[in-house]
Design an enzyme around this catalytic site. Structure first.
Site, mmCIF file in Angstrom:
data_model
loop_
_atom_site.group_PDB
_atom_site.id
_atom_site.type_symbol
_atom_site.label_atom_id
_atom_site.label_comp_id
_atom_site.label_asym_id
_atom_site.label_seq_id
_atom_site.Cartn_x
_atom_site.Cartn_y
_atom_site.Cartn_z
ATOM 1 N N THR A 183 -28.030 28.157 30.846
ATOM 2 C CA THR A 183 -29.367 28.553 30.662
ATOM 3 C C THR A 183 -29.280 29.999 31.405
ATOM 4 O OG1 THR A 183 -30.009 27.710 33.072
ATOM 5 C CG2 THR A 183 -30.505 26.390 31.108
ATOM 6 N N LYS A 184 -28.402 30.546 31.890
ATOM 7 C CA LYS A 184 -28.470 31.957 32.742
ATOM 8 C C LYS A 184 -28.333 32.925 31.606
ATOM 9 C CE LYS A 184 -28.037 30.604 37.015
ATOM 10 N NZ LYS A 184 -27.997 29.112 36.802
ATOM 11 N N THR A 185 -28.635 34.192 32.125
ATOM 12 C CA THR A 185 -28.778 35.542 31.255
ATOM 13 C C THR A 185 -27.523 35.670 30.693
ATOM 14 O OG1 THR A 185 -30.377 36.380 32.614
ATOM 15 C CG2 THR A 185 -29.370 37.837 31.240
#
Length: 373
Positions: A190-192
């Protein structure tokens, strides 16, 4: 309309050929640990962040544990951090034998209240572990000034902060994670910058710390079967590195798209008096890793969003000082009132670059409907 909180499928569908080629290439060449794909990604991270050194590891949590160990956060020492963050930000301190010392947060940014750090320093304090949370960095000018005056180490938890940059009183922007002794990134999906599984990175500008981190990730051995330290088995997977290198080609576009989506939310929610949006403070460049709001009747709103098939998340429903595993620290409800208050109001809305304007408008309209009832 169904709006997922997060999905990797849209990005994969857009760049399917590149992702497939990257993954198959690793397999066809022969899988190796810490192979050329990992080295390539480390070089790309160095170039993007400006860090002198980058060390790929198995997860953001492992990155925190390795860095904590190397910096001497061990038995008999204390490390100051926030009670309002993901578990790993404090568990890494406890895991290496040190005592997490919590400091309440700033209500407008959700980051550690830097004005309360110094009063918690004792003769046992070894370091500060600031967490750059959600969309902006903690005040690194004040944190580094305090660290310097008290001879403390600084480990930046930049797990959520890829792309964020702090200028403060400096002449130039410095990337999150590159200001303290060590910084870490998480590549959780889910991280950038997210992979297709777990992955992490340690960055530093200190050559000695870099050399130790390289050794610590392979069982504390500088060469095979020769162990200088009791290290860890934590190597970034070659396939994950290959996937992340594809994403690095588009990282600036991804950050800009998140900014655009954030502006849609801000515009769509601005007239709802029951909703507050965090303020961005300090001279910095933020990144919308997630889009949080502070909402009245948060739990009821969450149920309404669920009914309307809108994904959401709550970061974080229970501050760390009230977690069962940290009971030994002796904290009780009311010790960190701001963190406790925010945990009852905060709600994260869908945020990823492939969201459409129609979906964001739908989310905003559903929130308006809820408060109009």
């Amino acid at each position: 309309m169904k709006v997922n909180f997060y999905t990797s499928k849209r990005e994969y569908d857009e760049k399917k050929e590149e992702f497939n080629k990257a993954i198959i290439s690793v397999v066809e060449k022969g899988i190796s640990t810490l192979g050329p794909e990992v080295v390539k990604l480390e070089d790309e991270i160095k170039e993007f962040t400006g860090a002198k050194y980058a060390i790929g590891v198995a997860s953001g949590t492992d990155a925190l544990v390795l860095a904590s160990d190397i910096l001497g956060f061990n038995e008999g020492t204390e490390v100051i951090t926030s009670p309002f963050t993901f578990f790993a930000s404090a568990s890494c301190i406890a895991r290496t034998g040190a005592k997490p010392v919590f400091v309440d947060i700033d209500e407008e940014t959700f980051n550690i209240d830097v004005n309360k750090i110094e009063e918690n320093i004792t003769d046992k304090t070894k370091g500060i572990l600031p967490v750059h949370l959600f969309l902006q960095m903690a005040d690194m000018d004040k944190i580094m000034d305090i660290a310097k005056s008290h001879n403390l180490r600084v480990l930046e938890d930049a797990a959520e902060a890829f792309g964020m940059r702090w200028r403060g009183n400096s002449d130039e922007y410095r990337h999150a994670g590159t200001i303290g002794d060590f910084g870490i990134f998480s590549f959780f999906p889910t991280k950038t910058l997210g992979g297709y599984g777990d992955g992490g990175m340690i960055v530093t500008n200190d050559e000695k710390l870099y050399e130790m981190a390289k050794i610590y990730r392979v069982h504390g051995a500088s060469k095979k079967y020769h162990h200088e330290y009791i290290g860890y088995n934590s190597r970034l997977d070659s396939i994950q590195a290959a996937v992340l290198s594809v994403k690095m080609k588009y990282i600036n576009d991804s950050i800009e798209k998140r900014e655009e989506i954030g502006s849609w939310y801000i515009d769509g929610l601005k007239d709802i008096k029951e909703v507050r949006i965090p303020k961005i403070l300090g001279n910095q460049k933020h990144v919308f890793y997630v889009f949080n709001i502070l909402a009245e009747k948060r739990d009821e709103l969450a149920e309404y969003l669920k009914e309307k098939e809108i994904g959401f998340s709550i970061y974080y429903p229970k501050p760390l000082h009230l977690q069962e595993c940290f009971k030994y620290l002796g904290h009780k409800e009311g010790d960190f009132p701001v963190a406790e208050k925010i945990s009852k109001e905060i709600l994260a809305l869908p945020m990823y670059p492939e969201l459409t304007r129609e979906e964001v408008e739908y989310v905003c309209n559903v929130i308006k409907e809820f408060y109009a009832k």
